[in-house]
Design an enzyme around this catalytic site. Sequence first.
Site, mmCIF file in Angstrom:
data_model
loop_
_atom_site.group_PDB
_atom_site.id
_atom_site.type_symbol
_atom_site.label_atom_id
_atom_site.label_comp_id
_atom_site.label_asym_id
_atom_site.label_seq_id
_atom_site.Cartn_x
_atom_site.Cartn_y
_atom_site.Cartn_z
ATOM 1 N N ASP A 7 9.052 -5.161 9.577
ATOM 2 C CA ASP A 7 8.880 -5.982 8.330
ATOM 3 C C ASP A 7 8.110 -7.329 9.262
ATOM 4 O O ASP A 7 8.356 -7.571 10.291
ATOM 5 C CB ASP A 7 10.098 -6.477 7.548
ATOM 6 C CG ASP A 7 9.659 -6.830 5.815
ATOM 7 O OD1 ASP A 7 9.818 -6.073 5.079
ATOM 8 O OD2 ASP A 7 9.190 -7.975 6.020
ATOM 9 N N PHE A 11 12.793 -3.068 -0.858
ATOM 10 C CA PHE A 11 13.332 -1.925 -1.559
ATOM 11 C C PHE A 11 12.977 -0.584 -1.311
ATOM 12 O O PHE A 11 13.669 0.390 -1.097
ATOM 13 C CB PHE A 11 13.456 -2.031 -3.148
ATOM 14 C CG PHE A 11 14.406 -3.404 -3.340
ATOM 15 C CD1 PHE A 11 15.764 -3.315 -3.414
ATOM 16 C CD2 PHE A 11 13.923 -4.540 -3.958
ATOM 17 C CE1 PHE A 11 16.613 -4.203 -3.577
ATOM 18 C CE2 PHE A 11 14.606 -5.572 -4.073
ATOM 19 C CZ PHE A 11 16.145 -5.483 -4.006
ATOM 20 N N GLY A 22 7.368 -2.285 6.152
ATOM 21 C CA GLY A 22 7.802 -3.077 4.911
ATOM 22 C C GLY A 22 9.321 -2.617 4.610
ATOM 23 O O GLY A 22 9.644 -1.244 4.392
ATOM 24 N N ALA A 23 10.294 -3.718 4.958
ATOM 25 C CA ALA A 23 11.717 -3.088 4.855
ATOM 26 C C ALA A 23 12.214 -3.807 3.406
ATOM 27 O O ALA A 23 13.525 -4.263 3.495
ATOM 28 C CB ALA A 23 12.305 -3.765 6.043
ATOM 29 N N HIS A 73 -3.044 6.386 -10.186
ATOM 30 C CA HIS A 73 -1.830 6.036 -10.347
ATOM 31 C C HIS A 73 -1.785 4.673 -11.125
ATOM 32 O O HIS A 73 -1.521 3.599 -10.712
ATOM 33 C CB HIS A 73 -1.016 5.816 -9.184
ATOM 34 C CG HIS A 73 0.468 5.359 -8.984
ATOM 35 N ND1 HIS A 73 1.568 6.250 -9.746
ATOM 36 C CD2 HIS A 73 1.064 4.175 -8.724
ATOM 37 C CE1 HIS A 73 2.569 5.531 -9.758
ATOM 38 N NE2 HIS A 73 2.432 4.498 -8.898
ATOM 39 N N ASN A 107 -2.441 -7.592 -1.928
ATOM 40 C CA ASN A 107 -1.755 -6.562 -1.234
ATOM 41 C C ASN A 107 -3.055 -5.951 -0.019
ATOM 42 O O ASN A 107 -2.704 -5.356 0.703
ATOM 43 C CB ASN A 107 -1.188 -5.236 -2.035
ATOM 44 C CG ASN A 107 0.117 -5.616 -2.581
ATOM 45 O OD1 ASN A 107 0.569 -6.584 -2.028
ATOM 46 N ND2 ASN A 107 0.482 -4.886 -3.533
ATOM 47 N N VAL A 152 2.090 3.645 0.148
ATOM 48 C CA VAL A 152 2.725 3.796 -1.258
ATOM 49 C C VAL A 152 2.107 2.282 -1.838
ATOM 50 O O VAL A 152 2.480 2.060 -3.157
ATOM 51 C CB VAL A 152 3.941 3.715 -1.180
ATOM 52 C CG1 VAL A 152 4.575 5.227 -0.278
ATOM 53 C CG2 VAL A 152 4.758 2.604 -0.570
HETATM 54 N N1 LIG Z 1 3.055 4.329 -5.029
HETATM 55 C C1 LIG Z 1 3.973 4.286 -5.817
HETATM 56 O O1 LIG Z 1 4.479 5.123 -6.389
HETATM 57 C C2 LIG Z 1 4.839 2.914 -5.865
HETATM 58 C C3 LIG Z 1 6.309 2.887 -6.517
HETATM 59 C C4 LIG Z 1 6.915 1.918 -6.367
HETATM 60 C C5 LIG Z 1 6.493 0.659 -5.809
HETATM 61 N N2 LIG Z 1 5.399 0.702 -5.099
HETATM 62 C C6 LIG Z 1 4.611 -0.421 -4.464
HETATM 63 O O2 LIG Z 1 5.339 -0.460 -3.217
HETATM 64 C C7 LIG Z 1 5.158 -1.676 -2.432
HETATM 65 C C8 LIG Z 1 6.711 -2.333 -1.956
HETATM 66 O O3 LIG Z 1 7.737 -2.290 -3.067
HETATM 67 P P1 LIG Z 1 9.157 -2.807 -2.790
HETATM 68 O O4 LIG Z 1 9.785 -2.564 -4.127
HETATM 69 O O5 LIG Z 1 9.494 -2.213 -1.566
HETATM 70 O O6 LIG Z 1 8.667 -4.338 -2.667
HETATM 71 P P2 LIG Z 1 9.485 -5.599 -1.688
HETATM 72 O O7 LIG Z 1 9.354 -6.980 -2.174
HETATM 73 O O8 LIG Z 1 10.950 -5.199 -1.733
HETATM 74 O O9 LIG Z 1 9.285 -5.073 -0.455
HETATM 75 C C9 LIG Z 1 7.842 -5.466 0.293
HETATM 76 C C10 LIG Z 1 8.275 -5.832 1.690
HETATM 77 O O10 LIG Z 1 6.935 -5.920 2.338
HETATM 78 C C11 LIG Z 1 7.166 -6.879 3.435
HETATM 79 N N3 LIG Z 1 5.737 -7.326 3.966
HETATM 80 C C12 LIG Z 1 4.845 -8.119 3.337
HETATM 81 N N4 LIG Z 1 3.787 -8.390 4.316
HETATM 82 C C13 LIG Z 1 3.932 -7.412 5.449
HETATM 83 C C14 LIG Z 1 3.238 -7.178 6.601
HETATM 84 N N5 LIG Z 1 2.032 -7.827 6.741
HETATM 85 N N6 LIG Z 1 3.873 -6.466 7.303
HETATM 86 C C15 LIG Z 1 5.081 -5.798 7.066
HETATM 87 N N7 LIG Z 1 5.924 -6.009 5.936
HETATM 88 C C16 LIG Z 1 5.318 -7.026 5.276
HETATM 89 C C17 LIG Z 1 7.799 -7.970 2.677
HETATM 90 O O11 LIG Z 1 8.457 -8.774 3.557
HETATM 91 C C18 LIG Z 1 9.104 -7.175 2.040
HETATM 92 O O12 LIG Z 1 10.029 -7.063 2.728
HETATM 93 C C19 LIG Z 1 4.588 -2.483 -3.572
HETATM 94 O O13 LIG Z 1 3.276 -2.851 -3.660
HETATM 95 C C20 LIG Z 1 4.923 -1.911 -4.862
HETATM 96 O O14 LIG Z 1 3.959 -2.151 -5.915
HETATM 97 C C21 LIG Z 1 4.576 1.997 -5.247
#
Ligand SMILES: NC(=O)c1ccc[n+]([C@@H]2O[C@H](COP(=O)([O-])OP(=O)(O)OC[C@H]3O[C@@H](n4cnc5c(N)ncnc54)[C@H](O)[C@@H]3O)[C@@H](O)[C@H]2O)c1
Length: 317
Positions: free
Chosen positions: A39, A17, A14-15, A183, A103, A126
Amino acid sequence: MAKQPRNGKVTVVGAGFYGSTTALRLAEYDVFETVVLTDIVEGKPEGLALDMNQSRPIEGFETEVVGIGGGSYEGTEGSDVVVVTAGLPRKPGMSRMDLIETNAGIVRQVAENIARTSPDAVVIVVSNPLDEMTALAQLASGFPKQRVMGQAGMLDTARFTDNVAEELGVPVSSVRTLTLGSHGDTMVPVPSRCTVDGKPLSEVMAPDRVEHLVQRTRNGGAEVVALLKTGSAYYAPSAAAARMARAVMEDSGTVMPVCAWVDGEYGISGVYLGVEAEIGREGVRRVVESDLAESEVAGLREAAEAVRAKQADVADL
Ligand SMILES: NC(=O)c1ccc[n+]([C@@H]2O[C@H](COP(=O)([O-])OP(=O)(O)OC[C@H]3O[C@@H](n4cnc5c(N)ncnc54)[C@H](O)[C@@H]3O)[C@@H](O)[C@H]2O)c1
């Protein structure tokens, strides 16, 4: 002391943010041989990797970042650590649980691919909802439970620490806090383990202010989401996940709050939950049980029951 040679391969799936900031932090540690960023989107991880590599001469690190798009796992084989960030983030007004169906499909598929290509990896999840996605990643990968953990407690603890430091106007380095549990709504900030310059939090802050900061910590993710309007936090979250990956690779034995499989500690069994754990090359070496106030243990048990049913449900998602 001579610098340790760089070694090991960590893949960040996942690339977005969260994933891209994690990859950069991992590369800047300069302890891994390779950081792979993947990604489903084609070009994005490749472009981010190129950009990160071009920062190396300025920042002075040698770790190579490799970007792999199009959902391929070719090039990720044999990773020592895999950080799973794939999945949708929250929008304002959404709970983490609102993301579960979408998810779950993503995390299941990612975990199956990791099991196929990096069968010996330690997996750090995460994607949200965190406790459920960690349980699902373990199920779908078939990995031993100690090799799959989730990141939440490091972040929630950091938020609690920052909240206390800001309230008192003291350096963050003088504050120690701890946050356990889920969480989500049943997060358990642990004031009895909080100190400021070694003094118990209760001696330096009125109870109503402590309670206010406990609530602010529980609401920490939503506070950022509401300000950003699109997407969720990633600077503090990526710092937490990157530290966990580094602790694994360096076999450091550091005790950190993580989402780990709990098997009898605090009278709780058979569930992934936020607890303190010793982290090493095999993932979670052991869950560390410590003295908590009675109400805090009760909160932890309540959190366990809140996530237990949902974690069982993910098997069918
Ligand atoms: N655990 C924590 O403390 C915590 C904190 C913040 C965010 N998060 C979670 O982290 C996740 C990512 O957040 P983000 O801000 O990077 O979101 P984002 O939308 O910026 O990035 C998610 C990326 O996942 C990619 N993706 C989707 N399906 C995929 C797959 N099958 N294989 C590979 N890549 C895939 C998307 O193309 C996208 O680039 C979210 O679920 C968010 O809720 C968790």
